[in-house]
Design a protein around this motif. Structure first.
Motif, mmCIF file in Angstrom:
data_model
loop_
_atom_site.group_PDB
_atom_site.id
_atom_site.type_symbol
_atom_site.label_atom_id
_atom_site.label_comp_id
_atom_site.label_asym_id
_atom_site.label_seq_id
_atom_site.Cartn_x
_atom_site.Cartn_y
_atom_site.Cartn_z
ATOM 1 N N PRO A 1 1.072 -0.753 -0.258
ATOM 2 C CA PRO A 1 -0.239 -0.382 0.378
ATOM 3 C C PRO A 1 0.889 1.099 -0.380
ATOM 4 O O PRO A 1 0.596 2.585 -0.492
ATOM 5 C CB PRO A 1 -0.959 -0.561 1.227
ATOM 6 N N ARG A 2 1.958 1.726 0.764
ATOM 7 C CA ARG A 2 3.445 2.348 1.041
ATOM 8 C C ARG A 2 4.677 1.995 0.072
ATOM 9 O O ARG A 2 4.501 3.299 0.436
ATOM 10 C CB ARG A 2 2.720 3.305 2.645
ATOM 11 N N SER A 3 4.410 1.119 -0.126
ATOM 12 C CA SER A 3 6.594 1.067 -0.275
ATOM 13 C C SER A 3 5.928 -0.471 -1.470
ATOM 14 O O SER A 3 5.489 -1.114 -1.371
ATOM 15 C CB SER A 3 6.810 0.477 1.112
ATOM 16 N N THR A 4 7.050 -0.331 -1.859
ATOM 17 C CA THR A 4 7.511 -1.644 -2.650
ATOM 18 C C THR A 4 8.850 -2.431 -2.174
ATOM 19 O O THR A 4 9.679 -1.600 -2.143
ATOM 20 C CB THR A 4 7.397 -0.941 -3.787
ATOM 21 N N ASP A 5 8.950 -3.542 -2.141
ATOM 22 C CA ASP A 5 10.282 -4.464 -1.787
ATOM 23 C C ASP A 5 10.847 -5.354 -2.808
ATOM 24 O O ASP A 5 9.909 -5.456 -3.976
ATOM 25 C CB ASP A 5 9.797 -5.254 -0.561
ATOM 26 N N VAL A 6 12.182 -5.268 -2.602
ATOM 27 C CA VAL A 6 12.735 -5.557 -4.261
ATOM 28 C C VAL A 6 12.679 -7.146 -3.305
ATOM 29 O O VAL A 6 14.127 -7.246 -2.680
ATOM 30 C CB VAL A 6 13.898 -5.234 -5.035
ATOM 31 N N TRP A 7 12.482 -8.151 -4.151
ATOM 32 C CA TRP A 7 13.761 -9.638 -3.371
ATOM 33 C C TRP A 7 14.158 -9.934 -4.181
ATOM 34 O O TRP A 7 13.715 -10.175 -6.132
ATOM 35 C CB TRP A 7 12.222 -10.399 -3.390
ATOM 36 N N LEU A 8 15.648 -10.966 -3.927
ATOM 37 C CA LEU A 8 16.348 -11.949 -4.659
ATOM 38 C C LEU A 8 15.328 -12.742 -4.851
ATOM 39 O O LEU A 8 16.072 -13.842 -3.582
ATOM 40 C CB LEU A 8 17.542 -11.725 -4.425
ATOM 41 N N VAL A 9 14.587 -13.798 -5.910
ATOM 42 C CA VAL A 9 14.420 -14.829 -5.331
ATOM 43 C C VAL A 9 14.851 -16.015 -6.548
ATOM 44 O O VAL A 9 14.494 -17.265 -5.969
ATOM 45 C CB VAL A 9 12.926 -14.830 -6.146
ATOM 46 N N ALA A 10 16.369 -16.361 -6.973
ATOM 47 C CA ALA A 10 16.568 -17.424 -8.175
ATOM 48 C C ALA A 10 18.366 -16.478 -7.378
ATOM 49 O O ALA A 10 18.314 -15.625 -8.032
ATOM 50 C CB ALA A 10 15.591 -18.014 -8.724
ATOM 51 N N GLY A 11 18.938 -17.400 -6.926
ATOM 52 C CA GLY A 11 20.782 -17.069 -7.310
ATOM 53 C C GLY A 11 20.822 -16.256 -6.036
ATOM 54 O O GLY A 11 22.308 -16.083 -5.903
ATOM 55 N N GLY A 12 20.343 -16.655 -4.969
ATOM 56 C CA GLY A 12 20.721 -16.285 -4.155
ATOM 57 C C GLY A 12 21.673 -17.775 -3.131
ATOM 58 O O GLY A 12 21.703 -18.283 -3.084
ATOM 59 N N ASP A 13 21.987 -17.241 -1.845
ATOM 60 C CA ASP A 13 22.234 -18.472 -1.118
ATOM 61 C C ASP A 13 21.509 -19.065 -0.191
ATOM 62 O O ASP A 13 21.740 -19.961 0.134
ATOM 63 C CB ASP A 13 23.878 -18.288 -0.181
ATOM 64 N N PHE A 14 20.283 -18.775 0.633
ATOM 65 C CA PHE A 14 20.095 -18.701 0.718
ATOM 66 C C PHE A 14 18.021 -18.861 1.083
ATOM 67 O O PHE A 14 17.682 -18.375 1.837
ATOM 68 C CB PHE A 14 19.888 -18.450 3.169
ATOM 69 N N GLY A 15 17.712 -19.076 -0.328
ATOM 70 C CA GLY A 15 16.813 -18.975 -0.775
ATOM 71 C C GLY A 15 15.946 -17.069 -0.177
ATOM 72 O O GLY A 15 16.794 -16.202 -1.381
ATOM 73 N N PRO A 16 14.823 -17.056 -1.178
ATOM 74 C CA PRO A 16 14.645 -15.104 -1.191
ATOM 75 C C PRO A 16 14.997 -14.615 -0.080
ATOM 76 O O PRO A 16 15.550 -14.651 0.960
ATOM 77 C CB PRO A 16 12.936 -15.518 -1.382
ATOM 78 N N GLU A 17 15.879 -14.029 -0.808
ATOM 79 C CA GLU A 17 16.717 -12.784 -0.259
ATOM 80 C C GLU A 17 15.962 -10.961 -0.697
ATOM 81 O O GLU A 17 15.414 -10.664 -1.431
ATOM 82 C CB GLU A 17 17.871 -12.427 -0.773
ATOM 83 N N HIS A 18 15.789 -10.465 0.727
ATOM 84 C CA HIS A 18 14.862 -9.549 0.509
ATOM 85 C C HIS A 18 16.501 -8.287 -0.134
ATOM 86 O O HIS A 18 17.164 -7.970 1.139
ATOM 87 C CB HIS A 18 14.013 -8.787 1.999
ATOM 88 N N LEU A 19 15.804 -7.268 -0.221
ATOM 89 C CA LEU A 19 17.267 -6.682 -0.772
ATOM 90 C C LEU A 19 17.538 -5.136 -1.196
ATOM 91 O O LEU A 19 17.392 -4.666 -0.844
ATOM 92 C CB LEU A 19 17.352 -6.924 -2.765
ATOM 93 N N ALA A 20 15.823 -4.397 -1.423
ATOM 94 C CA ALA A 20 15.512 -3.100 -1.084
ATOM 95 C C ALA A 20 13.783 -3.100 -0.512
ATOM 96 O O ALA A 20 13.438 -3.997 -1.472
ATOM 97 C CB ALA A 20 15.853 -2.659 -2.097
ATOM 98 N N GLU A 21 13.681 -1.854 0.457
ATOM 99 C CA GLU A 21 12.162 -1.434 0.488
ATOM 100 C C GLU A 21 12.595 0.426 -0.252
ATOM 101 O O GLU A 21 12.732 1.118 0.203
ATOM 102 C CB GLU A 21 11.880 -1.334 2.063
ATOM 103 N N VAL A 22 11.233 0.540 -1.629
ATOM 104 C CA VAL A 22 11.528 1.620 -1.917
ATOM 105 C C VAL A 22 10.402 2.353 -1.561
ATOM 106 O O VAL A 22 9.031 1.478 -1.767
ATOM 107 C CB VAL A 22 11.719 1.542 -3.712
ATOM 108 N N PRO A 23 10.158 3.573 -1.170
ATOM 109 C CA PRO A 23 9.167 4.421 -0.595
ATOM 110 C C PRO A 23 8.451 4.237 -1.370
ATOM 111 O O PRO A 23 8.360 5.024 -2.629
ATOM 112 C CB PRO A 23 10.067 5.659 0.236
ATOM 113 N N GLY A 24 6.662 4.200 -1.499
ATOM 114 C CA GLY A 24 5.764 4.699 -2.673
ATOM 115 C C GLY A 24 5.634 3.590 -3.661
ATOM 116 O O GLY A 24 6.135 1.854 -3.391
ATOM 117 N N ARG A 25 4.268 3.279 -4.425
ATOM 118 C CA ARG A 25 3.843 2.166 -5.042
ATOM 119 C C ARG A 25 4.362 1.790 -6.763
ATOM 120 O O ARG A 25 4.430 2.513 -7.241
ATOM 121 C CB ARG A 25 2.214 1.985 -5.735
ATOM 122 N N CYS A 26 5.239 0.954 -6.508
ATOM 123 C CA CYS A 26 6.166 1.311 -7.953
ATOM 124 C C CYS A 26 5.750 -0.416 -9.111
ATOM 125 O O CYS A 26 4.771 -1.205 -8.362
ATOM 126 C CB CYS A 26 8.026 0.159 -7.558
#
Length: 385
Positions: free
Chosen positions: A136-161
């Protein structure tokens, strides 16, 4: 892309643009799509870099939902994104004997019903895959394949993207169209600097500006903005790091047609105006392919093959447009289209549509806002290739 496609519509994304019929790796070696119809859908991988394209079905233990996403990886495996009770589950599929092997990668929890998660376009290199979760207020960027331990949260961007365009060859700089305060502007997320956000497109204060395509080699950017005509999105182009403003060619305004760019010709280093851009054109007569180059002042209209996976395709550096298609006779095919050679327009101002006649007592309509040069954005000064 298709004038006479028999493939059903692929639907539309969160920003209203039509989804492509399949996803293709950045190097053009593999493609993946959700094949089948109705309640008999299954993932399918296409190999495109051999003498002849061929498809390998990757069915699971049960049919896939219509909104399941698939994406090819650089090693030939296929990433699948399934939704189940507020969880977004990611798995790598690969052919194994007569069946399908599955490597579970983990899940992303989205218990908030207002959060949407979708895969980003295939990343350069093909080793990793990314997704964005729009809340509703922010957008999260995830690495979902290619990481070491499953999905990895990379960034939170304020606003809807929405959107999602890679600006470099290392999958570091990701452009997203961010809505804040009722207006949409393109920003860049630096995934190697903790998700640092910087502006990219801010053409006019009150305009909605979206980045549709980018070519890292030439720096060509294809955008959609209503800066020239408020309330009406128009296609335009600019060059990352250039001192010139964004331009909005009149030839890209096709009456009563929806025009969606989907591929830029690579290999045109330092000559962005010579890059060919493929357009998916949809009108009352169906779908077909448009080809446009910034150095020209016209769009070339070409028929697409029957069964075209609409909106999917890639250019060779030599200027051949390859379009994947599937019909009953050819379940896995790639058509090659060669547009007319480049004929550069003569120097001079871009022709514009004549204004409607105004009564003598009325002043002429106000001039359109002047687009802001891309180099005024911080990223434009930093990235020049």
């Amino acid at each position: 892309m298709t004038a006479c496609a028999i493939e059903p519509s692929a639907g539309h994304g969160n920003d209203g643009t039509p989804r492509a019929g399949c996803a293709i790796t950045a190097d053009g070696a593999y493609a993946a799509r959700l094949a089948g119809r109705g309640e008999a859908r299954y993932p399918e991988r296409w190999t495109l870099d051999g003498p002849e394209p061929y498809a390998v079905p990757l069915p699971g233990n049960q049919p896939e939902e219509a909104d399941t996403e698939v994406q090819p990886m650089g090693d030939g495996r296929v990433l699948i994104h399934r939704r189940a009770a507020g969880r977004h589950v990611f798995t790598l599929l690969y052919p194994t004997g007569p069946g399908t092997g599955e490597l579970p990668l983990g899940a992303v929890e989205c218990p908030d019903g207002g959060t949407r998660l979708k895969l980003l376009p295939p990343a350069p290199g093909g080793e990793r895959a990314y997704a964005v979760a729009v809340g509703p207020r922010s957008t999260d960027v995830w690495l979902v394949a290619g990481g070491d331990f499953g999905p990895e949260h990379l960034a939170e961007v304020p606003g809807r993207c929405s959107g999602g365009v890679w600006l470099d060859r290392t999958a570091r700089l990701l452009a997203l169209d961010r809505e804040v305060g009722g207006r949409t502007k393109t920003v860049v997320v630096d995934l190697e600097r903790g998700g640092e956000v910087s502006p990219l497109l801010q053409i006019a204060a009150g305009s909605d500006d979206r980045l549709l395509l980018a070519d890292p080699e030439s720096g060509l950017l294809v955008i959609r903005s209503d800066a020239p005509s408020p309330g009406e999105g128009q296609l335009g182009w600019g060059v990352l790091g250039s001192t010139l403003p964004v331009r909005f060619p009149e030839c890209l305004r096709l009456p009563d047609c929806a025009v969606t760019p989907f591929a830029i010709q690579p290999g045109q280093t330092l000559t962005p105006e010579r890059c060919a851009v493929a357009l998916r054109v949809e009108g009352a007569l169906g779908r077909w392919v448009g080809v446009w180059r910034p150095a020209e002042r016209q769009v070339h209209h070409l028929p697409a093959p029957d069964g075209w996976l609409a909106g999917a395709g890639l250019w060779t550096a030599q200027g051949v447009l390859r379009l994947p298609y599937a019909t009953a006779e050819t379940p896995c095919g790639v058509a090659a289209l060669t547009p007319p050679p480049l004929v550069e327009a003569a120097p001079g101002p871009e022709p514009r549509e004549p204004l409607a006649e105004q009564p003598a007592s009325e002043p002429p309509p106000p001039a359109a806002p002047r687009p802001v040069p891309l180099q005024q954005a911080p990223l434009g000064r930093r990235v020049t290739n």
